[in-house]
Scaffold this motif. Structure first.
Motif, PDB file in Angstrom:
ATOM      1  N   UNK A   1       0.790  -1.148   0.030  1.00  0.00           N
ATOM      2  CA  UNK A   1      -0.141   0.099  -0.173  1.00  0.00           C
ATOM      3  C   UNK A   1       0.974   1.205  -0.065  1.00  0.00           C
ATOM      4  N   UNK A   2       0.287   2.308  -0.529  1.00  0.00           N
ATOM      5  CA  UNK A   2       1.132   3.620  -0.656  1.00  0.00           C
ATOM      6  C   UNK A   2       0.006   4.758   0.066  1.00  0.00           C
ATOM      7  N   UNK A   3       0.968   6.043   0.186  1.00  0.00           N
ATOM      8  CA  UNK A   3       0.187   7.149   0.506  1.00  0.00           C
ATOM      9  C   UNK A   3       1.024   8.340   0.489  1.00  0.00           C
ATOM     10  N   UNK A   4       0.002   9.400   0.568  1.00  0.00           N
ATOM     11  CA  UNK A   4       0.989  10.690   0.783  1.00  0.00           C
ATOM     12  C   UNK A   4       1.542  10.917   2.117  1.00  0.00           C
ATOM     13  N   UNK A   5       0.797  10.226   3.102  1.00  0.00           N
ATOM     14  CA  UNK A   5       1.766   9.928   4.334  1.00  0.00           C
ATOM     15  C   UNK A   5       1.769   8.777   4.743  1.00  0.00           C
ATOM     16  N   UNK A   6       2.807   8.163   5.619  1.00  0.00           N
ATOM     17  CA  UNK A   6       2.916   6.785   6.229  1.00  0.00           C
ATOM     18  C   UNK A   6       1.776   6.704   6.837  1.00  0.00           C
ATOM     19  N   UNK A   7       0.994   7.336   7.718  1.00  0.00           N
ATOM     20  CA  UNK A   7      -0.244   7.190   8.425  1.00  0.00           C
ATOM     21  C   UNK A   7      -1.269   6.563   7.254  1.00  0.00           C
ATOM     22  N   UNK A   8      -1.351   7.408   6.123  1.00  0.00           N
ATOM     23  CA  UNK A   8      -2.428   6.844   5.187  1.00  0.00           C
ATOM     24  C   UNK A   8      -1.940   5.626   4.707  1.00  0.00           C
ATOM     25  N   UNK A   9      -0.663   5.421   4.322  1.00  0.00           N
ATOM     26  CA  UNK A   9      -0.187   3.886   3.823  1.00  0.00           C
ATOM     27  C   UNK A   9      -0.438   2.973   4.738  1.00  0.00           C
ATOM     28  N   UNK A  10      -0.121   3.177   6.103  1.00  0.00           N
ATOM     29  CA  UNK A  10      -0.308   2.129   7.140  1.00  0.00           C
ATOM     30  C   UNK A  10      -1.583   1.977   7.387  1.00  0.00           C
ATOM     31  N   UNK A  11      -2.774   2.806   7.237  1.00  0.00           N
ATOM     32  CA  UNK A  11      -3.960   2.394   7.440  1.00  0.00           C
ATOM     33  C   UNK A  11      -4.543   1.722   6.227  1.00  0.00           C
ATOM     34  N   UNK A  12      -4.297   1.964   5.335  1.00  0.00           N
ATOM     35  CA  UNK A  12      -4.461   1.369   3.790  1.00  0.00           C
ATOM     36  C   UNK A  12      -4.326  -0.156   4.023  1.00  0.00           C
ATOM     37  N   UNK A  13      -3.050  -0.460   4.784  1.00  0.00           N
ATOM     38  CA  UNK A  13      -2.590  -1.602   4.893  1.00  0.00           C
ATOM     39  C   UNK A  13      -3.400  -2.406   5.956  1.00  0.00           C
ATOM     40  N   UNK A  14      -3.724  -1.828   6.927  1.00  0.00           N
ATOM     41  CA  UNK A  14      -4.350  -2.615   7.808  1.00  0.00           C
ATOM     42  C   UNK A  14      -6.003  -3.154   7.412  1.00  0.00           C
ATOM     43  N   UNK A  15      -6.320  -1.916   6.534  1.00  0.00           N
ATOM     44  CA  UNK A  15      -7.779  -2.025   6.082  1.00  0.00           C
ATOM     45  C   UNK A  15      -7.773  -3.438   5.012  1.00  0.00           C
TER      46      UNK A  15
END
Length: 305
Positions: free
Chosen positions: A220-234
């Protein structure tokens, strides 16, 4: 499912999404304000005047994502890596050192590496994962909009990846991935070769946020590591639910798939960087409550004050 996504800004909903659902529901703009009622969104993405201060903040949040992943059991030996683009020198990125459990990682453990694989900052006495470098360096080169990427060998992601299929829109949460994920089908072994990393980056394409690596796992990727991290858990949880639904369907239950207009409306409502950043803050706060030792820069400043 298409591996392309429409480019949408945080202004008006594109005409092809109006009305965005068969019930006539529309949304005028993206953002966490859509789900924050009564008072403003409590978790805005901060803006920094000092890129060095931003670097410290990013590294602490990166370590926080690792702590969440560790608590959720996404570890598998030395496999798994997260990268974040450096705000001071954007042609370099930070990655975790090889051989440290996710649940033990701190912000000060991270290693900064350049496009050629040279260790240029942070914990340069530690090695990094060669496959991690191959994958993440290719992603950061190919997609300037990607500031962070997460990949681990989590159990349900590995299980679902064996089918080489995109996720079905089975529920509201799955709609986060509507037209923003793809499948990389050409498994080439441990991705230590430059060409394998480039092939994965090419599969992600210009607009996808997430990819199911067939016979491998999730990224997963994101503009922030928080976004990428949440997308991964989801995405990991969505793979789990998909497998449960598939098992029930094999026993005779009929799955009901969400329609395209409802899925598009739901995705537009809740899959922007601001909202996805907000979604991760609950888990991050819990990790800080349990053990905030990963926040090395904040703790050092507090001790010096």
């Amino acid at each position: 499912m298409s591996t392309e996504t429409a480019t949408v800004s945080n202004t008006e909903v594109p005409e092809n999404l109006k009305p965005a659902s068969k019930k006539g529901y529309t949304v005028n703009e993206q953002g966490a304000h859509n789900i924050s009622m009564g008072n403003p969104n409590p978790h805005q993405i901060p803006k920094f005047d000092d890129p060095y201060e931003e670097r410290e903040w990013i590294l602490e949040h990166m370590a926080g994502v690792f702590r969440v992943f560790g608590r959720r059991g996404y570890t598998e030996g030395s496999a798994g890596h997260i990268s974040v683009r450096d705000p001071v020198e954007p042609n370099t990125f930070w990655i975790n050192p090889l051989g440290i459990h996710f649940s033990l990682l701190k912000a000060s453990d991270m290693v900064r590496v350049d496009e050629d694989g040279n260790l240029v900052g942070g914990n340069t006495s530690a090695p990094i994962n060669a496959a991690g470098f191959a994958i993440h360096s290719a992603l950061h080169k190919a997609r300037p909009d990607i500031n962070a990427a997460c990949h681990t060998h989590s159990p349900y992601g590995k299980a679902y990846s064996a089918f080489g299929l995109p996720l079905e829109m089975l529920n509201q949460d799955a709609c986060t991935f509507y037209n923003s994920h793809c499948v990389y089908k050409d498994f080439g072994g441990v991705a230590i070769e430059k060409e394998e990393g480039e092939a994965i980056a090419k599969a992600v394409g210009e607009n996808n946020k997430c990819v199911i690596l067939q016979n491998h796992g999730l990224l997963t990727t994101g503009r922030t590591v928080d976004e990428a991290g949440y997308l991964y858990t989801l995405m990991e949880r969505t793979c789990e639910v998909q497998l449960l639904a598939d098992a029930a369907a094999a026993g005779g239950k009929k799955k009901q798939i969400i329609g395209d207009s409802e899925a598009a409306y739901t995705a537009y409502m809740g899959s922007d960087p601001e909202t996805l950043y907000l979604e991760f803050q609950n888990d991050l706060a819990l990790e800080k409550h349990y053990d905030d030792s990963f926040m090395t820069f904040t703790k050092a400043k507090a001790k010096a004050a």
